[in-house]
Structure formats: C-alpha cells, structure tokens
Design an enzyme around this catalytic site. Structure first.
Site, PDB file in Angstrom:
ATOM      1  N   GLU A 171       0.801  -1.240   0.000  1.00  0.00           N
ATOM      2  CA  GLU A 171       0.000   0.000   0.000  1.00  0.00           C
ATOM      3  C   GLU A 171       0.828   1.281   0.000  1.00  0.00           C
ATOM      4  O   GLU A 171       0.571   2.194   0.780  1.00  0.00           O
ATOM      5  CB  GLU A 171      -0.982  -0.026   1.185  1.00  0.00           C
ATOM      6  N   GLU A 288      -6.207 -10.809  -1.352  1.00  0.00           N
ATOM      7  CA  GLU A 288      -7.020 -10.596  -0.141  1.00  0.00           C
ATOM      8  C   GLU A 288      -8.514 -10.532  -0.474  1.00  0.00           C
ATOM      9  O   GLU A 288      -9.257  -9.719   0.085  1.00  0.00           O
ATOM     10  CB  GLU A 288      -6.590  -9.301   0.558  1.00  0.00           C
TER      11      GLU A 288
HETATM   12  O1  G3I Z   1      -6.406  -9.551  18.973  1.00  0.00           O
HETATM   13  C1  G3I Z   1      -6.678  -8.260  19.535  1.00  0.00           C
HETATM   14  C2  G3I Z   1      -7.636  -8.412  20.669  1.00  0.00           C
HETATM   15  O2  G3I Z   1      -7.017  -9.146  21.695  1.00  0.00           O
HETATM   16  C3  G3I Z   1      -8.019  -7.011  21.172  1.00  0.00           C
HETATM   17  O3  G3I Z   1      -8.991  -7.128  22.169  1.00  0.00           O
HETATM   18  C4  G3I Z   1      -8.582  -6.192  20.036  1.00  0.00           C
HETATM   19  C5  G3I Z   1      -8.916  -4.759  20.454  1.00  0.00           C
HETATM   20  O4  G3I Z   1      -8.700  -3.840  19.424  1.00  0.00           O
HETATM   21  O5  G3I Z   1      -7.622  -6.132  19.020  1.00  0.00           O
HETATM   22  C6  G3I Z   1      -7.295  -7.393  18.483  1.00  0.00           C
HETATM   23  O6  G3I Z   1      -6.340  -7.205  17.486  1.00  0.00           O
HETATM   24  C7  G3I Z   1      -6.812  -6.721  16.267  1.00  0.00           C
HETATM   25  C8  G3I Z   1      -6.372  -7.691  15.174  1.00  0.00           C
HETATM   26  O7  G3I Z   1      -6.709  -7.168  13.921  1.00  0.00           O
HETATM   27  C9  G3I Z   1      -7.003  -9.087  15.329  1.00  0.00           C
HETATM   28  O8  G3I Z   1      -8.287  -9.104  14.832  1.00  0.00           O
HETATM   29  C10 G3I Z   1      -6.174  -5.366  16.025  1.00  0.00           C
HETATM   30  O9  G3I Z   1      -6.698  -4.426  16.945  1.00  0.00           O
HETATM   31  C11 G3I Z   1      -6.463  -4.911  14.633  1.00  0.00           C
HETATM   32  O10 G3I Z   1      -5.735  -3.716  14.353  1.00  0.00           O
HETATM   33  C12 G3I Z   1      -6.039  -5.970  13.645  1.00  0.00           C
HETATM   34  O11 G3I Z   1      -6.441  -5.560  12.370  1.00  0.00           O
HETATM   35  C13 G3I Z   1      -5.825  -6.190  11.265  1.00  0.00           C
HETATM   36  C14 G3I Z   1      -5.418  -5.086  10.298  1.00  0.00           C
HETATM   37  O12 G3I Z   1      -4.986  -5.638   9.061  1.00  0.00           O
HETATM   38  C15 G3I Z   1      -4.249  -4.260  10.856  1.00  0.00           C
HETATM   39  O13 G3I Z   1      -3.107  -5.051  11.034  1.00  0.00           O
HETATM   40  C16 G3I Z   1      -6.838  -7.133  10.632  1.00  0.00           C
HETATM   41  O14 G3I Z   1      -7.028  -8.258  11.473  1.00  0.00           O
HETATM   42  C17 G3I Z   1      -6.348  -7.598   9.275  1.00  0.00           C
HETATM   43  O15 G3I Z   1      -7.351  -8.333   8.629  1.00  0.00           O
HETATM   44  C18 G3I Z   1      -5.985  -6.388   8.426  1.00  0.00           C
HETATM   45  O16 G3I Z   1      -5.485  -6.865   7.189  1.00  0.00           O
HETATM   46  C19 G3I Z   1      -5.230  -5.873   6.210  1.00  0.00           C
HETATM   47  C20 G3I Z   1      -4.002  -6.345   5.425  1.00  0.00           C
HETATM   48  O17 G3I Z   1      -2.933  -6.561   6.309  1.00  0.00           O
HETATM   49  C21 G3I Z   1      -3.623  -5.327   4.348  1.00  0.00           C
HETATM   50  N1  G3I Z   1      -4.749  -5.041   3.484  1.00  0.00           N
HETATM   51  C22 G3I Z   1      -5.979  -4.653   4.147  1.00  0.00           C
HETATM   52  C23 G3I Z   1      -6.369  -5.704   5.201  1.00  0.00           C
HETATM   53  C24 G3I Z   1      -7.677  -5.327   5.880  1.00  0.00           C
HETATM   54  O18 G3I Z   1      -7.538  -4.134   6.606  1.00  0.00           O
END
Ligand code: G3I
Length: 383
Positions: A171, A288
C-alpha cells in the site's frame, strides 16, 4: 454405461462425500449426502479444482483461530494449497520490543503449511500500518534504513526458501497525499527515507530470500471509476519505474476487497492491471479477496449469500480471463473471522448484522460463494 474414467471419477467423489466431516456438509448437502456435485473435500475441494487449472488457492490465517480451533486447521488442510498469516508477520506482532522478535505464531503457521504440503505467502515487510507501539519514539531518519534492512534480513532470512512470495511493500500509493507519482508521503517509511525506501526494501528482500517471488501489494485499484483509476495508473507507473531501474520485482498483488453492491464495475480495471503486469513480465496474485455485503438491502440470508456469490463469480471471471493470475487467496476463510466484522466501521448500513464475505459461513459450511469460487476455477483456462 460409464467409461472407466467416469466410473473412477464418480467413485472418488462418492468416497469424498461419505468421508466428509459433518461440519463441512452444506445445508443442501445434508439433504442429498450422495450428491457428487456437492462434495466439497478431496476431489471437490477448492485446491483440487484450482490445481487442475495450474492455480494456487488459499486464505489468510488468523493466529488465534489457528491456535484454538481444530476445525479451522482441518479446513485449511482440506481446502487450500497456500496460506498467508493475516497479522503475525507484521511488525506489531513480530516485534514486541525494540530488540526482541516473537516468531511463535508465524513459525507454527509455516510448520503447519510445510506438514500439509501448502505454500506460504509472507505479508508483509513494509507497511505504514501495524507498527509496534515503540516505533514512533524509536525510529527516525538516522536509523530507519538500518531498522528496515535488519528487519528484512532477520524475518526473510528465518523463512528463507519456505516462502512462495513476500508482500515486500504494501500500500505505498495514496493519491490524497498529493504527489504527482502518487506515493504515500504520509507513510513513516517515506518520511524517514524518501521514495527510495521501496527499492531498498525489494533489493534487501531479494538478498534475504532469493527464491521468494517479490510482490508489490495494494488495494482500491480494481474498480472502473475515476478514483481507483488514478490509483491503478500510479501503481502501474511505480512498477514500470521499478522494472526500468532493475529493482527485483516479480509480482503484483491485487488485494481485491470488493463490494457486493457498487455502481461501478471492475472488468476494465482488472483487465488494465492484468495487461500492465503482463507488459512488465510480472505474475499476478489475488491476495485478499472478500466481498463486503453491508450495502445489500435484503435481510434474507440466502438472498444475500447468492448476491455475494455472484460477485465472486464475476470478479474471478474477470481476474482469471488471462493467464496472469497464478494464485487466488481470500482474506480469511470463514465468516467467523473477518476484518469486516471488527467493530462496526464496515457495517455502517447494517450495524446489527454481521457480514458474510467469505467462502465458508461461521459454522464452516459452504455458502454459494464457495461454489462460485470453485466454478470460476473450472471455467478458467489452464495456466
Ligand atoms: O487480537 C486483539 C484483541 O485481543 C483485542 O482485544 C482487540 C482490540 O482492538 O484487538 C485485536 O487485534 C486486532 C487484530 O486485527 C485481530 O483481529 C487489532 O486491533 C487490529 O488492528 C487488527 O487488524 C488487522 C489489520 O490488518 C491491521 O493489522 C486485521 O485483522 C487484518 O485483517 C488487516 O489486514 C489488512 C491487510 O494486512 C492489508 N490489506 C488490508 C487488510 C484489511 O484491513
């Protein structure tokens, strides 16, 4: 009278249907357990249908589900020939403190994939998001290059020879930042190192793991509208510039977070991406894929699922029209875990309703999207 080949094929399907675990039996299937067309494991799996066309198919793996849910692991092994850790190769998970790495989750996904003959995508080395809490106070113009190079050497080196493809830079284009080349100047990596961080990351990645296909990955480049057209043009210009400068680059990752309801189509946009990649000799991966169904008006779940499935079908028909796309991965496999259901940010129109964007429902049964994926693979030419 069946030919020998037809008999063998039918017998194999029946065996697969009988051997199918209860939880993998779709609603329709429960009524017709011996319906060969509905068998979804073995010869009926996504990976078998994809492989018949020379395609890889996979999904993003959520570490918590992977750790805790045996059914999830079973589904991965049954359906896919490639996986990508959803989060556990990102800086914020890998690097809890400045000088420590936590490879536990990533190691276990890579080991599982090896044990089941699956390939692994690496996601990602460089992104402006998912940075650790210590990042802002620690990394600056003077040390950013060393941190970036060390990170790629350490992580890429640990999995050297085991990764099918790395999303080296994720990105990097963001038109609202206002640069003529479209680069995301608000990224900390850009701010510390300027535009050269991209080439640096790819060159370092090639050294760290020479056999991994080095990929540039981006989103919001698929639809036939002005906004995505501008971003698509900037992405292709970046790739062209990198190739001209002999930067090691092997593939374009089209994230493909698409929508069930949209006034815009994606046929022209996807074709432009395929043509652009082909002209540069790049492979293409759908990295994705998921279908955001928040804007679907009907509350009838089976109607929603059918609408989502038709979007899968038309998108994959466009993406698989030529030979460029070699892998199709969805961002998650079951609606039980999808970033689109994290909070209500992506459920603004229907905050009380969970999205169903993936090829398996929350109970791991296959909705029409599964069959649309599988049929799209069948319709594709062999690559
Ligand atoms: O696991 C913790 C949980 O313990 C906590 O209570 C909660 C509170 O916010 O957070 C949880 O973690 C989250 C994690 O996803 C697990 O679901 C994070 O906050 C959250 O920021 C994280 O988001 C991920 C995001 O990327 C940022 O890294 C998403 O899962 C993931 O699907 C998303 O993936 C991105 C790709 O990397 C790039 N392209 C877009 C795609 C979707 O946004």
């Amino acid at each position: 009278m069946l030919t020998r080949r037809e008999w063998i094929r039918q017998a194999a399907s029946v065996t697969a249907a009988v051997a199918m675990p209860e939880f993998l039996i779709g609603r329709g299937l429960a009524r017709t357990p011996a319906n060969n067309a509905q068998a979804i494991t073995g010869a009926g799996s996504l990976k078998t249908h994809a492989a018949a066309r020379g395609l890889l198919t996979g999904c993003a793996v959520n570490a918590a589900l992977f750790r805790d849910d045996e059914r999830f692991r079973q589904l991965l092994a049954e359906q896919y020939n490639i996986v990508v850790p959803e989060n556990c190769l990102k800086w914020n998970i890998l690097r809890p403190t400045v000088d420590t790495y936590d490879f536990a989750d990533a190691d276990s996904v890579v080991e599982f994939a090896e044990a089941h003959g699956m390939k692994v995508r690496g996601h990602n080395f460089v992104w402006h998001e998912a940075l650790p809490s210590w990042f802002a106070a620690t990394i600056n113009k003077d040390n950013a290059e060393k941190f970036l190079v060390d990170h790629i050497h350490t992580v890429g080196g640990r999995y050297k020879g085991k990764i099918h493809s790395w999303d080296v830079v994720n990105e990097a284009i963001w038109i609202p930042d206002g640069r003529t080349d479209g680069l995301r100047s608000s990224s900390p990596w850009f701010q510390f190192l300027g535009p050269g961080y991209i080439d640096l990351a790819f060159r370092t990645a090639r050294g760290a793991d020479p056999s991994a296909l080095l990929t540039y990955n981006d989103y919001g480049i698929e639809y036939d509208n002005d906004e995505e057209g501008k971003k698509r043009t900037a992405v292709l210009a970046l790739l062209r510039r990198m190739k001209a400068d002999k930067v090691p680059l092997d593939a374009l990752g089209i994230q493909s977070h698409i929508r069930a309801v949209s006034k815009d189509g994606f046929n022209r946009g996807v074709q432009e991406l395929l043509d652009g990649a082909k002209a540069l000799g790049l492979q293409v991966f759908v990295t994705e894929l998921d279908v955001n169904d928040d804007a679907v008006a009907t509350e009838d779940m089976s109607e929603r699922d059918t609408i989502v499935a038709e979007v899968y079908r038309s998108y994959l028909t466009a993406a698989l029209a030529g030979p460029e796309v070699k892998a199709v991965l969805t961002w998650g496999t079951s609606d039980k875990n999808t970033w689109l259901n994290n909070g209500t940010k992506f459920r603004k129109q229907h905050p009380d309703r969970l999205q169903r964007p993936l090829p398996f429902d929350p109970d791991y049964a296959p909705p029409p999207a599964f069959f649309a994926m599988r049929e799209s693979f069948d319709q594709a030419k062999k690559r």
